[in-house]
Motif scaffolding. Structure first.
Motif, short mmCIF file in Angstrom:
data_model
loop_
_atom_site.label_atom_id
_atom_site.label_comp_id
_atom_site.label_asym_id
_atom_site.label_seq_id
_atom_site.Cartn_x
_atom_site.Cartn_y
_atom_site.Cartn_z
N GLY A 141 81.61 56.20 22.85
CA GLY A 141 81.36 54.94 23.54
C GLY A 141 80.99 55.15 24.99
O GLY A 141 80.07 54.51 25.52
N TYR B 288 77.51 54.17 26.75
CA TYR B 288 77.51 53.35 27.97
C TYR B 288 76.68 54.03 29.05
O TYR B 288 75.84 53.39 29.69
CB TYR B 288 78.95 53.12 28.45
N ASP B 289 76.92 55.31 29.26
CA ASP B 289 76.18 56.05 30.29
C ASP B 289 74.69 56.08 30.02
O ASP B 289 73.88 56.13 30.95
CB ASP B 289 76.70 57.48 30.41
N TYR C 89 74.55 49.71 25.41
CA TYR C 89 75.80 48.97 25.51
C TYR C 89 76.29 48.44 24.16
O TYR C 89 77.49 48.44 23.91
CB TYR C 89 75.65 47.84 26.52
N ASN C 90 75.39 48.00 23.29
CA ASN C 90 75.82 47.51 21.98
C ASN C 90 76.46 48.64 21.18
O ASN C 90 77.48 48.43 20.52
CB ASN C 90 74.66 46.89 21.21
N ALA D 256 77.88 51.26 22.46
CA ALA D 256 79.16 51.56 23.13
C ALA D 256 80.24 50.59 22.64
O ALA D 256 81.36 51.01 22.33
CB ALA D 256 79.00 51.46 24.64
N ILE D 257 79.91 49.32 22.55
CA ILE D 257 80.87 48.31 22.08
C ILE D 257 81.33 48.64 20.67
O ILE D 257 82.53 48.55 20.36
CB ILE D 257 80.26 46.89 22.18
N ASN E 56 87.53 49.58 28.73
CA ASN E 56 86.14 49.99 28.50
C ASN E 56 85.33 48.85 27.90
O ASN E 56 84.17 48.64 28.28
CB ASN E 56 86.08 51.22 27.59
N THR F 295 82.08 46.96 29.57
CA THR F 295 80.82 46.96 28.82
C THR F 295 80.35 45.54 28.57
O THR F 295 79.16 45.23 28.75
CB THR F 295 80.98 47.72 27.50
N TYR F 296 81.25 44.64 28.18
CA TYR F 296 80.85 43.24 27.98
C TYR F 296 80.38 42.63 29.31
O TYR F 296 79.41 41.86 29.32
CB TYR F 296 82.01 42.42 27.40
N LYS G 143 78.92 44.17 31.66
CA LYS G 143 77.61 44.76 31.95
C LYS G 143 76.48 43.98 31.28
O LYS G 143 75.37 43.91 31.79
CB LYS G 143 77.61 46.23 31.51
#
Length: 110
Positions: free
Chosen positions: A17, A21-22, A26-27, A29-30, A60, A64-65, A67
């Motif tokens: 994840g 993210y990096d 993002y999806n 990562a979630i 985390n 992420t959300y 972001k």
């Protein structure tokens, strides 16, 4: 002698994840963070370290959300993190998300 530290499925999902993210995915990562949350919530005989890991997952997810501008979901995830481990870092993120929600409401109400 070689010592290997085996990582749990939850820890591996967190690592994936973070990589996603990096990379700006993002999806994905979630999805990985939610997998980790699933593993942690379904684990028997949880230790304090397991609770800290779960709090990290919620943290985390909150970041992420946020972001991707899903502040209401981010706020709920941050609340979970703070409820498990009320440290300064988690509280600061919760406050930042709360302030963003308030700012968004003010823009909508104008």
């Amino acid at each position: 002698i070689f010592l290997f530290a085996c990582k749990s499925d939850s820890e591996l999902s967190i690592e994936r994840g973070i990589y996603f993210y990096d990379w700006g995915k993002y999806n994905e990562a979630i999805i990985e963070f939610n997998k980790s949350k699933f593993y942690q919530l379904n684990k028997r005989n949880q230790t304090y370290n397991d609770l800290k890991l779960l709090a990290q997952v919620y943290y985390n997810l909150a970041i992420t959300y946020a972001k991707i501008d899903m502040y209401e979901v981010a706020y709920k995830e941050a609340q979970h993190a703070v409820s498990l481990v009320p440290n300064k870092e988690y509280r600061e993120v919760l406050d930042l998300i709360k302030n963003q929600l308030i700012a968004n409401q003010n823009i909508t109400n104008q």
